[in-house]
Design an enzyme around this catalytic site. Structure first.
Site, PDB file in Angstrom:
ATOM      1  N   ALA A   1      22.010  47.406  71.213  1.00  0.00           N
ATOM      2  CA  ALA A   1      21.076  47.624  72.327  1.00  0.00           C
ATOM      3  C   ALA A   1      20.221  48.875  72.118  1.00  0.00           C
ATOM      4  O   ALA A   1      20.391  49.619  71.148  1.00  0.00           O
ATOM      5  CB  ALA A   1      21.850  47.708  73.635  1.00  0.00           C
ATOM      6  N   HIS A   2      19.347  49.131  73.056  1.00  0.00           N
ATOM      7  CA  HIS A   2      18.401  50.247  72.957  1.00  0.00           C
ATOM      8  C   HIS A   2      19.096  51.608  72.949  1.00  0.00           C
ATOM      9  O   HIS A   2      20.060  51.825  73.649  1.00  0.00           O
ATOM     10  CB  HIS A   2      17.343  50.214  74.057  1.00  0.00           C
ATOM     11  CG  HIS A   2      17.845  50.058  75.457  1.00  0.00           C
ATOM     12  ND1 HIS A   2      17.001  50.094  76.537  1.00  0.00           N
ATOM     13  CD2 HIS A   2      19.075  49.845  75.947  1.00  0.00           C
ATOM     14  CE1 HIS A   2      17.706  49.913  77.629  1.00  0.00           C
ATOM     15  NE2 HIS A   2      18.956  49.762  77.307  1.00  0.00           N
ATOM     16  N   ASN A   3      18.564  52.485  72.118  1.00  0.00           N
ATOM     17  CA  ASN A   3      19.028  53.868  72.021  1.00  0.00           C
ATOM     18  C   ASN A   3      20.439  54.022  71.475  1.00  0.00           C
ATOM     19  O   ASN A   3      21.022  55.103  71.523  1.00  0.00           O
ATOM     20  CB  ASN A   3      18.913  54.596  73.372  1.00  0.00           C
ATOM     21  CG  ASN A   3      17.459  54.804  73.776  1.00  0.00           C
ATOM     22  OD1 ASN A   3      16.854  53.944  74.416  1.00  0.00           O
ATOM     23  ND2 ASN A   3      16.878  55.901  73.346  1.00  0.00           N
TER      24      ASN A   3
END
Lengths: 343, 343, 343
Positions: free
Chosen positions: B237-239
């Site tokens: 997922a993001h980050n």
């Protein structure tokens, strides 16, 4: 759309007509969406109430007693007859034979009669595609691949170099066959890639769901047996063998070199560790993690997998834990009372 | 195919020859599929019996004692030497440099020496592709992307706008890098999309499996460290930050902003919640759900994850629940007896 | 990049400025990556310490008290305002309208004003694409499809024949809509395919993550309600209905004919069996397996799913099993003592 009388459907599908044989239907629709010109069907008893209320002109059913007073098509295998009725009454579009001008086909590709290659597809050198096989738009078929006859590849399927596909296979969009197996030799903190030089062999009558991944073998073959059906987003690792007629439900995964016998069922989101053997007819229930061999015919559940009955008992035990704790406390209290009496 | 004497292979691979150095082999095959002209290998002790029965002309092995009387190539790291032997004896096809005429390449794309762009691929404006890098057919590389040298992208890889990829990365088919992170601000029942303006950075020597998804950061970067290996159908997922040398097995998933240290292992179908820290060398076993931070070197299992030893004990406890219930009943019976004696 | 004063941002975003209104920022960056020219934001209290140390020129925050002495933009819904600030300060690239010359578009496709079809994309006969909708490179849109206005399809999306998509939908790369449902009539060991003649309907404002799969209905529709957000690698089977505003987190899966009410949340790697009903507002926590209906508003966990509180208690009970065993032994010892006294 063509209208079919129940009498005609009875003859064509070889089923019994109950009620008015002159009634006509032109589509097949679900019980709750069907209208007066539609045929519907009842297969799962859960939907009996819907069947009683349906506005369908007729219902395909396994037992006439269930729906008295209705126009019915009655047969022993209503789900199978549904499949045949759908093919008869609602056939899919005829798919175009020939090579779309926007496709990129290597010169020495061999195409059988009536085979079709969709727009923007790519087919590599030395690949052979059987008669009647349709390769969907945007698909990429590598070099040296063999594909049998009467297959249907939906858009954007990938089959990489040298893999072999049987007859009458259906691959949904996003399928990847022949990606590298996940093999590394880790020495001094470096993961050295082990080249994956094997192939994938998919036998006849296999269906693969959307975005399914099947890795090529490190050496030799990853093999998907005849008639295997694989649901969306399933992972099949290198050197796995899936036996004839097995069913792999969505998001299940099989680790490297594990062998499934014939007619094994993997439930949704189930997994099997590597180098295992799952016997013929074994059933792995949804969410289960198989960590050791499973005997033929066994039904297993849990993480790690145990025989289903054992797992069910232990789950019931877990649900009773609060009660057991209260019993323990009560025993302790009574024991203390006896001990003090004893003084 | 070229035939290699064991003597020659011994020299080239720097391993010891046991048995007849004049024997020749031309392929490497699994123990159970190998024939008289083949080299095979024994790495996993589970296959020792197969090794004893193999028809291979010679076997690559870690310990000569295991297979007396056989022609052997003996070395300390047989799996690593297998990787080298495969490269030597069964090299992959040479991939074509240059831009396929059917590809759509923006005018200002910069291609390094020997780089190749496959059929029907798309490369956007301002993208730079390093020397020797091959972009597979049907891939879509967005604008402003930087890709290092000697990468191999299989067919139909997507790298979206502005993402950065290092050297020697291998991406299997269907990889998606730089999709939007899953971020919404929910107010009064409406999920407002938070624009995802960050990027994905993939460092050198990373391998990504088929249909792997790596979301771009909301702000800043999602980062995959040097030498990380990711199996098929994994979600990042993001980050998220995945530290150097980590291994993510098939169908595992990491939620937003979670940081993995170096050499973390996520087992198959394992998951980690968001905003967590998994320390260097942590091992998350298959099917585990990590819900809080994991210290460096810890091995954790279960839903939610606990230290492995603790989880194993509690699983054993669950298996004994039936016995405990019987013990409780027996104690109760004996207690009642004492109580009635006591009257 | 344009520089914005806090005063200007305060006016444009309708938020309160605390500190120096003349300070300018040109980007929005995460707390730990932000520098002196950047705006950052604090939403999750977990990052408060990072916020105290950030080098950002200003921070967007919900409560001014948390960061005394800082330049702040203060508002009730900082995450929502972040979304608006990102659109204002860091807008995405303007996407090209018109049909790329390399795309394959059937003659009778209807394109709305400002719609764009990317390179190498394929659009089938009779398909209608609304105004302002962008179809990414390499996508394949089948025949008879209807797509609303202002949608954004990232590269390599597939929408198969006759499916219907609403307005303002965002589909990430690798999405497959309208693959065949997994339906077979098994008779005498042969799995006969049941043709899947239904469609998928995706209502307005739906977002689908990378490599999401949504199967077409056997008959009738698979339906994704207005405003539903679906994360990467999620599986949605045939005839599923997902109610308005529901959230499906990564790698979750929903089996055939299951109906989700409005605002249902499926956690990561959760699954639901087929033919179930999950009531409005039900929350299925990560890794849970739903095996029976879930009432509206219920929070459920575990395999099989139980009410969250019950599951938490039983997990605590499992953790105490070792202690219970010791208590049992101790009770037995004391009982034996009493029994021998009793003689």
């Amino acid at each position: 759309m063509q209208a079919w009388s129940l009498a005609e459907l009875g003859r064509r599908l070889d089923v019994r007509v109950v009620g008015d044989p002159e009634v006509t239907v032109s589509r097949i629709m679900p019980l709750d969406e069907a209208g007066p010109g539609d045929l519907s069907f009842l297969h799962n008893p859960r939907y009996r109430e819907q069947a009683e209320k349906t506005e369908a002109a007729a219902v395909l059913v396994g037992d006439a007693e269930i729906l008295p007073g209705r126009n019915l098509l009655v047969c022993d295998e209503p789900y199978l007859v549904l499949a045949r009725a759908l093919k008869l009454m609602m056939p899919g579009p005829t798919l175009k034979a020939g090579v779309d001008p926007s496709a990129s086909i290597d010169e020495d590709v061999v195409l059988g009669d009536g085979a079709g290659i969709g727009a923007q597809a790519v087919v590599g050198a030395g690949t052979r595609i059987g008669p009647g096989t349709i390769i969907g738009p945007g698909s990429v078929i590598g070099s040296g691949v063999t594909i049998g006859g009467d297959c249907l590849f939906h858009p954007r399927v990938v089959v990489e170099t040298n893999c072999r596909i049987g007859d009458r296979c259906v691959f949904q969009s996003g399928v990847v066959i022949g990606s590298d197996g996940f093999g590394y030799a880790t020495v001094d903190g470096v993961h050295h890639k082990v080249p994956q030089v094997g192939i994938v062999v998919v036998e006849d009558d296999v269906e693969l769901g959307a975005n399914v991944c099947i890795d090529r073998a490190t050496l030799g073959e990853t093999r998907i047996g005849r008639g295997v059906k694989v649901d969306n987003l399933v992972q099949i690792a290198h050197n796995v063998v899936v036996g004839e007629g097995s069913i792999l439900v969505s998001q299940s995964g099989i680790s490297g070199s594990t062998k499934l016998g014939r007619y094994v069922v993997m439930g949704g989101q189930a997994g099997a560790a590597g180098h295992l053997s799952l016997g013929d007819g074994a059933q792995i229930t949804a969410k289960t993690a198989v960590m050791k061999d499973v005997p033929p015919g066994a039904i297993v559940s849990g993480v790690p997998a145990r025989p289903r009955a054992e797992w069910t008992r232990s789950q019931a035990g877990v649900a009773r834990l609060g009660k057991m704790r209260r019993q323990l406390k009560e025993l302790e209290r009574r024991l203390e009372e006896l001990e003090s009496d004893d003084d």
